[in-house]
Enzyme design. Sequence first.
Site, short mmCIF file in Angstrom:
data_model
loop_
_atom_site.label_atom_id
_atom_site.label_comp_id
_atom_site.label_asym_id
_atom_site.label_seq_id
_atom_site.Cartn_x
_atom_site.Cartn_y
_atom_site.Cartn_z
N ASP A 78 0.82 -1.21 0.00
CA ASP A 78 0.00 0.00 0.00
C ASP A 78 0.86 1.26 0.00
O ASP A 78 2.09 1.20 0.14
CB ASP A 78 -0.92 0.00 1.22
CG ASP A 78 -1.96 -1.10 1.17
OD1 ASP A 78 -2.43 -1.42 0.07
OD2 ASP A 78 -2.29 -1.66 2.24
N TYR B 190 8.18 -10.09 5.22
CA TYR B 190 8.04 -8.67 5.52
C TYR B 190 8.80 -8.34 6.80
O TYR B 190 8.87 -9.16 7.72
CB TYR B 190 6.57 -8.28 5.73
CG TYR B 190 5.76 -8.17 4.45
CD1 TYR B 190 5.60 -6.94 3.81
CD2 TYR B 190 5.13 -9.29 3.91
CE1 TYR B 190 4.85 -6.83 2.65
CE2 TYR B 190 4.37 -9.19 2.75
CZ TYR B 190 4.24 -7.96 2.12
OH TYR B 190 3.49 -7.86 0.97
#
Length: 295
Positions: A60, A124
């Site tokens: 995002d 991540y």
Amino acid sequence: MMSCKVRYLIFFQYFGSKYSGVMRSPAHQAVLGVQNYLEDAVRKLNPVNEVSVYVSSRTDSGVHALCNTAHVDIQRKENKPPFSEQILTEALNYHLKPEPISIMKSSIVPPLFHARFNAKSRTYIYRLVTGLRNSSQLPVFEKDLGWLVQEDQLNVEAMQEAARLFLGTHNFSTFRALNSETPYKSPVKTMLLADITPGYSYFAQHHLNRNMQYWDLTFKSNSFLYKQVRRMTGALVAVGQGRLTLPRLQELLEVQDSLAFPRNMSAPPQGLFLKEVEYDDSELLPRPLDPDIEA
């Protein structure tokens, strides 16, 4: 004679604060996605086929990537050989120069290879910063590269114990935000790694405030749900601050309801980095150059 179409897997990184996210945005928007710039760079190579870049892992706005991946098909004009991996990497970087986007390498892959569906796992990292009173005390070079948690000390042992609750296969419905894809994606994911370790910043070593400390939260899974990492990170920080108990975290995991996640507990985007997308080594073995490939 028409040149053959070649599929490439590109490995790229970017500073996400400037973009609407990694995915393509409508051209009329003031802020575009990383994919817009990748596709524009490929078009400047003058392929004869329509250009579509297929990104493996969504991020995002504000989220960064140390390494994301995408595949793209390129067919050159007649009598022009396909690009070699090195030439393609250099050419794309030339056309991306104004942007904080960099192609790290390119690999020729089989025609049916898919960057998203062939991926084995994604990793991540979420960077936390503690020991400062406000963001103005951060090194200027670290702006938008971590989440300043205004606590001198986090209970890291409790956070590590909480992270272990995420390991294994679970229904992570509580830890995903709802979007248009929610009805079509299974909430069951297998968490291969969830851990918190001391982080590092070169600039912190030269900072006047010696109380500044970085922490890295690392998560690895075959794939992730929308905003899953940010929700898990927010929950772990709440545990470290004493605002969320381990039994309550276990209840949130078991209730399997996105709306049960506490409001304002999700971590902000700027501390999140996509570190790595992994594939089977056999799919990325170096392929012998065709004599007609432009080297």
